[in-house]
Scaffold this active site. Sequence first.
Site, short mmCIF file in Angstrom:
data_model
loop_
_atom_site.label_atom_id
_atom_site.label_comp_id
_atom_site.label_asym_id
_atom_site.label_seq_id
_atom_site.Cartn_x
_atom_site.Cartn_y
_atom_site.Cartn_z
N ARG A 174 4.61 22.36 21.07
CA ARG A 174 4.98 21.08 21.67
C ARG A 174 6.30 21.26 22.41
O ARG A 174 7.07 22.19 22.12
CB ARG A 174 5.11 19.97 20.61
CG ARG A 174 6.16 20.23 19.57
CD ARG A 174 6.12 19.23 18.45
NE ARG A 174 7.24 19.46 17.52
CZ ARG A 174 8.43 18.94 17.63
NH1 ARG A 174 8.71 18.11 18.65
NH2 ARG A 174 9.38 19.20 16.77
N ARG A 178 12.32 13.36 25.68
CA ARG A 178 12.97 12.14 25.21
C ARG A 178 13.22 11.20 26.38
O ARG A 178 13.84 11.61 27.36
CB ARG A 178 14.31 12.47 24.57
CG ARG A 178 14.21 13.12 23.24
CD ARG A 178 15.60 13.18 22.62
NE ARG A 178 15.61 14.12 21.52
CZ ARG A 178 16.69 14.77 21.12
NH1 ARG A 178 17.83 14.59 21.76
NH2 ARG A 178 16.63 15.60 20.11
N ARG A 251 10.88 40.88 18.10
CA ARG A 251 11.78 40.92 19.25
C ARG A 251 13.19 41.07 18.71
O ARG A 251 13.52 40.55 17.64
CB ARG A 251 11.68 39.65 20.09
CG ARG A 251 10.46 39.58 20.95
CD ARG A 251 10.45 40.60 22.08
NE ARG A 251 11.33 40.22 23.18
CZ ARG A 251 11.61 41.03 24.20
NH1 ARG A 251 11.13 42.25 24.24
NH2 ARG A 251 12.39 40.61 25.18
N ARG A 282 21.51 33.40 27.36
CA ARG A 282 22.52 32.36 27.19
C ARG A 282 23.89 32.96 26.94
O ARG A 282 24.01 34.14 26.59
CB ARG A 282 22.14 31.41 26.06
CG ARG A 282 21.94 32.04 24.69
CD ARG A 282 21.51 30.98 23.69
NE ARG A 282 21.37 31.51 22.34
CZ ARG A 282 21.15 30.79 21.26
NH1 ARG A 282 21.04 29.47 21.36
NH2 ARG A 282 21.04 31.34 20.08
N GLU A 302 23.87 36.91 25.34
CA GLU A 302 22.74 37.23 24.46
C GLU A 302 21.59 37.81 25.28
O GLU A 302 21.03 37.13 26.13
CB GLU A 302 22.31 35.95 23.75
CG GLU A 302 21.47 36.16 22.52
CD GLU A 302 21.29 34.86 21.75
OE1 GLU A 302 20.15 34.35 21.76
OE2 GLU A 302 22.26 34.34 21.16
N TYR A 350 9.77 32.97 11.02
CA TYR A 350 11.07 32.48 11.45
C TYR A 350 11.48 31.31 10.57
O TYR A 350 10.71 30.39 10.35
CB TYR A 350 11.03 32.04 12.92
CG TYR A 350 12.39 31.57 13.39
CD1 TYR A 350 13.37 32.49 13.74
CD2 TYR A 350 12.69 30.21 13.45
CE1 TYR A 350 14.62 32.07 14.13
CE2 TYR A 350 13.94 29.79 13.85
CZ TYR A 350 14.90 30.72 14.19
OH TYR A 350 16.15 30.31 14.57
N ASP A 352 14.76 28.46 9.79
CA ASP A 352 16.09 27.91 10.02
C ASP A 352 16.86 28.02 8.70
O ASP A 352 16.28 28.23 7.64
CB ASP A 352 16.00 26.43 10.44
CG ASP A 352 15.60 26.28 11.91
OD1 ASP A 352 15.96 27.16 12.71
OD2 ASP A 352 14.92 25.28 12.24
#
Length: 375
Positions: A174, A178, A251, A282, A302, A350, A352
């Site tokens: 997704r 907003r 990666r 970035r 990066e 992955y 958080d």
Amino acid sequence: MSVKEYDYLIVGAGLFGSVFAHEMTKLNKKCLVIDKRNHLGGNVYCEEKEGINIHKYGAHIFHTNDQRIWDYVNQFATFNNYINSPMSLSKGKLYNLPFNMNTFYQLWGTRTPEEAKAVIDEQVAKYGTKSPQNLEEQALSLVGKDIYETFIKEYTEKQWGKKATDLPAFIIKRLPVRYTFNNNYFNDRYQGIPIGGYNVIINGLLDGVDTKTGVDFFESRSELEALANNVVYTGKIDEFFEYKYGKLEYRSLRFENELHEIENYQGNAVVNYNDTEYPFTRIIEHKHFEFGKQSKTIITKEYPEAWDQGKEAYYPINNDRNQEIYKRYKEESLKLNHIIFGGRLAEYRYYDMHQIIASSLAQVKEILGLSSNRG
């Protein structure tokens, strides 16, 4: 049978291992935490230079909706009120992220949600498809051509080292859009950076715990395993099983730090560089995470890279082939009663930070449940 020196040998001093060690130490279990790096903290480790806490392994912004996890980390550090509001440079223009009314005004000059939604709906109808076969088709079907070409296409191709048409659609499940003027990247209720950096949390977690850095588990495996009744392993799961079913793919990232003799380099902690003319994705300006007023600044560029054995493994490549290999390793791991596999590399997914902490706490709870059931 000889009594072993430790209840738990914990391989890896990142968040998973540190939380586990802290909880077990509270229960009077003796833990030894080892890490092959020369510091504790895993990827959340901060390196202090010029009075600035540098996020050595990429930007880490703590955010969660789970009050239990928020209260947990606040035991060890005071968090500031940093809100992640990244900027994005594309074709010479700066835009706000995530995609919101500011972004749409910068792109099209639209001023109302209705106007912005009409543009997106029109482009989705024109360029989208009912059954996207690759990442490009998926993105076009979600947000249309302008957003895809301005923000997604080149950035994603740099990130993964492949053309968007060669990447699977599932990478983008997704794309949050907003229709408000809100530049807060996360929707979570709690967000911030620990004052003094993440080392404050790690040091709090590992207070009173035996630790050793610069120790490679695989170089002294049998001697280290002999020290403890149980092993908590947070490294690469395929390496633990000596790659018997093949190597999992990742990666990697390379970070280049620059010291600038100016107070403020880019005016924001995070600026994405979308265009392929820039080899990096970035630039992080670390002082802005803690609202620093130092006379100098340090930035980090990066660079996404192909991964090999000599590099850090950052992002698992969760395609069908790798998932099939991981599944076999997972089945092997379940046969080992005294080895606990946890964290990003051991679970090949992955995470958080708040998810890692929750996962480690859940593992502790499960062990306690098993031992009380046996008792």
